[in-house]
Design a protein around this motif. Structure first.
Motif, PDB file in Angstrom:
ATOM      1  N   CYS A 494      18.658  70.034  17.858  1.00  0.00           N
ATOM      2  CA  CYS A 494      18.544  70.273  16.290  1.00  0.00           C
ATOM      3  C   CYS A 494      17.069  70.793  16.042  1.00  0.00           C
ATOM      4  O   CYS A 494      16.193  70.630  16.579  1.00  0.00           O
ATOM      5  N   SER A 495      17.067  71.256  14.704  1.00  0.00           N
ATOM      6  CA  SER A 495      15.719  71.602  14.464  1.00  0.00           C
ATOM      7  C   SER A 495      14.647  70.474  14.072  1.00  0.00           C
ATOM      8  O   SER A 495      13.385  70.953  14.481  1.00  0.00           O
ATOM      9  N   GLY A 496      15.345  69.232  14.202  1.00  0.00           N
ATOM     10  CA  GLY A 496      13.879  68.074  14.057  1.00  0.00           C
ATOM     11  C   GLY A 496      13.573  68.683  15.104  1.00  0.00           C
ATOM     12  O   GLY A 496      11.846  67.889  15.660  1.00  0.00           O
ATOM     13  N   LEU A 515      10.349  81.622  12.582  1.00  0.00           N
ATOM     14  CA  LEU A 515      11.554  81.286  11.283  1.00  0.00           C
ATOM     15  C   LEU A 515      11.976  80.185  12.265  1.00  0.00           C
ATOM     16  O   LEU A 515      12.021  80.073  13.255  1.00  0.00           O
ATOM     17  N   VAL A 516      11.916  78.561  11.352  1.00  0.00           N
ATOM     18  CA  VAL A 516      12.719  77.725  11.842  1.00  0.00           C
ATOM     19  C   VAL A 516      14.166  77.183  11.163  1.00  0.00           C
ATOM     20  O   VAL A 516      14.342  77.486   9.599  1.00  0.00           O
ATOM     21  N   SER A 517      15.067  77.990  11.692  1.00  0.00           N
ATOM     22  CA  SER A 517      16.296  77.530  10.801  1.00  0.00           C
ATOM     23  C   SER A 517      17.395  76.473  11.450  1.00  0.00           C
ATOM     24  O   SER A 517      16.993  75.941  12.597  1.00  0.00           O
ATOM     25  N   GLY A 518      18.294  75.362  10.850  1.00  0.00           N
ATOM     26  CA  GLY A 518      18.534  74.679  11.176  1.00  0.00           C
ATOM     27  C   GLY A 518      19.965  74.036   9.524  1.00  0.00           C
ATOM     28  O   GLY A 518      19.772  75.225   9.463  1.00  0.00           O
ATOM     29  N   CYS A 519      20.746  73.511  10.287  1.00  0.00           N
ATOM     30  CA  CYS A 519      22.099  72.795   9.661  1.00  0.00           C
ATOM     31  C   CYS A 519      21.371  72.503   7.919  1.00  0.00           C
ATOM     32  O   CYS A 519      20.231  71.686   7.701  1.00  0.00           O
ATOM     33  N   GLU A 557      15.008  78.440   7.181  1.00  0.00           N
ATOM     34  CA  GLU A 557      16.838  78.546   6.830  1.00  0.00           C
ATOM     35  C   GLU A 557      17.290  77.984   7.245  1.00  0.00           C
ATOM     36  O   GLU A 557      17.378  76.966   8.501  1.00  0.00           O
ATOM     37  N   TRP A 558      18.350  77.252   6.553  1.00  0.00           N
ATOM     38  CA  TRP A 558      18.964  76.892   6.669  1.00  0.00           C
ATOM     39  C   TRP A 558      20.583  77.509   6.947  1.00  0.00           C
ATOM     40  O   TRP A 558      21.099  78.058   5.669  1.00  0.00           O
ATOM     41  N   ILE A 559      21.134  77.462   7.806  1.00  0.00           N
ATOM     42  CA  ILE A 559      22.235  78.320   8.600  1.00  0.00           C
ATOM     43  C   ILE A 559      23.806  77.864   9.082  1.00  0.00           C
ATOM     44  O   ILE A 559      23.455  76.700   9.957  1.00  0.00           O
TER      45      ILE A 559
END
Ligand code: SF4
Ligand code: SF4
Ligand SMILES: [Zn+2]
Lengths: 617, 44
Positions: A494-496, A515-519, A557-559
């Motif tokens: 998880c990005s958490g 870059l930090v990316s998550g849902c 970014e949320w992808i």
């Protein structure tokens, strides 16, 4: 339903509400409020004697308000248990009893005005949420005149009107003159697939429901002329296309276009619909004696409290989010909780039954095994480092951490069976007292090191969450979407999990961009962990700015897993940003961070010295 | 209660006003370039 009521191993608690849920898979403690029905359900034979004497008349919700019921009533003819209840809001009064006619009428003496709500505590292994859905109320869609014209009804009202147990005993009549309508117009997608209403989803059941209704009409009233106004007909289930064809063959006129306006002839109470047929672009006025709005379904309005009790997340449409859309479609993200029916997404009876069977099987596998096997990606505590701040139990989206208590010296306790392994607690614990199995700090740091070992100026360190961003990258790959290979991904569940120190470490090692990316928020597989990612990144932007480092160098970014194209676009844009970062800037960043580290170290030494006993003097 | 703040996109630099609720994280995307690297820069 009758079988459920009679089954020796099923305890049915009708007219009850969940008040509290605690615990975890295999060990849920559930507090249920069994509401007083003022009628002893084990004695009531549904003889109807009480109903005859009750003087109160209110609209019958089950019949969509098309007929009335009494204050003592049974919700629907097939209700299980088949027993009456008193609707105290409408009863003439209890305590003191103002009327009590039902009391005298009931020969079996089942009515008890002193009955109280009962609290039942249950020890439960698994939970299946099947609370259903609500139906869209089309009042806000002025163009259809639902509240203005009596002969504009919803598909639910149509259902009651044509049903043998309905208010007209199945004699299909229109509300104004109680005569058989000769021309009926069905309008599809009312409250579904509408960006304007913020209800983008397809309600799944309405097309087939209308097709079924047109066939019913064709069977019972061949003289009735039906027209269906639609965007497109979605008849994708087994045998559905055949039904659609049969409906067309029976003479039903399917017109591709949704009416822009409906108005009434004040004398005849019939209706006019102005519609553009999108197959030929022509606008025509159609007449109808009755208009049926094929209303969509929506999540239950009272869903939020239960959702909070069970720590469940919902998607943007408000339906509950499953653990994995393909591999775990009946599991909730919280272990031991499963879904059945429309609570998860709009679905028809067959799909609901299929999902319910799957949920029951999933639940009984756990119950029969008597123990659970969990993935070993969980959080572990090192009590020696903990300072009892309590942050970890506050941030855990699963309530998997029993809180610390400094007074009694109780350390936080991570319930392994409840931990989903998001890593938020480990990232938030400033004392490094929590680590993650398999995504340990050491593993993360060494991945950063190896990315930046050679030519760091040419690299972008990208943290990508397993379920969405990383999967988005996979999709980009399989779709042959080009993206720069110098952007190197570090997978986290998880990005958490992305700790501040990982980002700072990457900058210290010379990363031009991180870059930090998550849902997306609504897709987070760990309920709300992604919100902690956002908070942390915002904190980092402030910290970088304070230190004189451009916050732009940390990107967020949320992808989603379905956004392969977006993944490629984002990566290309980030690569452009990287090219603008100079070597001087990176060197300066490294210097700044080194100095900050030294300062922090000196502060720590001072703090520890202050804590040492004075005996050393 | 929602308040109005100034936001800056950390990818394209675009600045704009939008509503926000203090302490409630919200998914944001830059109206110009679509990036989620959107930072509230005021009021502080
Ligand atoms: S966040 Fe860390 S220091 Fe604070 S209570 Fe939890 S484990 Fe202890
Ligand atoms: S890893 Fe996530 S789920 Fe597990 S205890 Fe920590 S915050 Fe809770
Ligand atoms: Zn932008």
């Amino acid at each position: 339903m009758m079988d459920v009521g009679r089954h020796p191993r099923i305890k049915l608690m009708a007219y009850s509400e969940i008040e509290h849920v605690s615990g975890f898979i295999g060990n849920f403690h559930v507090k249920v409020r069994k509401k007083a029905r003022y009628v002893d359900e084990s004695e009531c034979t549904a003889c109807n004697d009480c109903v005859k004497d009750c003087p109160v008349i209110v609209p019958d919700e089950y019949q969509q308000g098309l007929s009335s019921r009494k204050a003592i009533y049974i919700q629907l003819p097939q209700a299980v248990p088949s027993a009456y209840l008193i609707d105290m809001e409408n009863c003439l009064g209890n305590n003191p009893i103002a009327c009590g006619k039902c009391l005298d009428a009931c020969e079996k003496k089942c009515i008890d005005f002193d009955m109280q709500d009962e609290i039942v505590n249950l020890e439960i292994g698994t939970i299946i949420v099947s609370t259903g859905m609500d139906v869209y109320d089309p009042t806000e869609m002025d163009e259809f005149g639902y509240r203005s014209f009596e002969n504009v009804i919803t598909s639910m009202e149509f259902e009651r009107l044509i049903c043998a147990s309905g208010p007209t005993e199945g004699h299909f009549v229109r509300p104004t003159d109680h005569k058989l309508p000769k021309k009926i117009a069905f309008i599809q997608c009312v409250g579904s697939r509408s960006e304007k209403l913020g209800r983008n989803y397809c309600s799944n059941i309405c097309c087939m429901n209308t097709i079924k209704d047109t066939l019913l009409l064709a069977d019972h009233y061949p003289e009735v002329e039906s027209k269906v106004f639609y965007i497109d007909i979605r008849a994708f289930g087994k045998g559905f296309e055949d039904l659609y064809m049969r409906s067309k063959e029976s003479g039903v006129n399917y017109i591709r276009g949704i009416p822009g306006d409906v108005w009434e002839d004040p004398e005849t109470k019939s209706l006019n619909l102005s519609v553009e047929d999108t197959t030929n672009g022509k606008v025509r006025i159609h007449e109808a004696d009755m208009v049926v709005l094929s209303v969509g379904v929506e999540p239950r309005k009272d869903m939020k409290p239960l959702q909070q009790l069970l720590t469940l997340s919902s998607n943007a449409d408000g339906f509950l989010l499953e653990s994995h859309p393909k591999l775990k479609p009946v599991d909730s993200p919280t272990r031991g909780i499963f879904y059945a029916g429309c609570v998860e997404s709009p679905k028809d009876v067959k799909d609901s039954v299929t999902q319910a069977s799957a949920a029951a099987s999933r639940a009984s596998i756990i119950l029969n095994a008597g123990k659970v096997t969990i993935e070993a990606i969980t959080a572990v505590m090192d009590p020696d480092k903990c300072n009892f701040c309590g942050v970890c139990s506050r941030v855990c989206p699963y309530h998997a951490i029993e809180p610390a208590d400094k007074k009694s010296g109780t350390y936080p306790n991570i319930i392994q069976a409840a931990c989903a392994g998001c890593g938020t607690c480990a990232a938030e614990c400033t004392m490094d007292a929590i680590s993650m199995r398999h995504f340990t700090d050491a593993q993360m740091i060494s991945q950063i090191d190896s990315i930046l070992e050679r030519n760091p100026m040419e690299k972008v360190v990208a943290f990508a969450c397993n379920w969405c961003s990383y999967a988005g990258g996979d999709l980009a790959g399989t779709c042959r979407v080009q993206y720069p290979t110098n952007i190197q991904l570090i997978r986290t569940m998880c990005s958490g999990r992305v700790d501040e120190k990982f980002v700072i470490h990457a900058f210290k090692k010379g990363a031009p961009i991180v870059l930090v990316s998550g849902c997306h928020f609504s897709d987070c597989h760990y309920i709300s962990a992604v919100q902690w990612t956002q908070r942390r990144v915002e904190k980092l932007w402030n910290r970088l700015e304070r230190l004189g480092i451009r916050p732009e160098r940390l990107q967020l970014e949320w992808i989603s897993a379905a956004e392969g194209q977006r993944f490629g676009r984002v990566m290309r844009a980030i690569e452009e940003m990287r090219q603008k970062v100079t070597e001087e800037e990176v060197k300066e960043t490294i210097e700044i961070l080194k100095k900050e580290e030294e300062k922090e170290r000196a502060k720590k030494v001072k703090r520890e010295a202050a804590l040492q006993p004075a005996a050393a003097v | 209660m929602a308040e109005t703040g100034t936001f800056k996109c950390l990818r394209c630099g675009h600045e704009y006003e939008d509503k926000y609720t203090p302490k409630v994280p919200q998914e944001r995307s830059c109206p110009k370039c679509g990036s989620n690297s959107v930072r509230r820069i005021g009021p502080k």
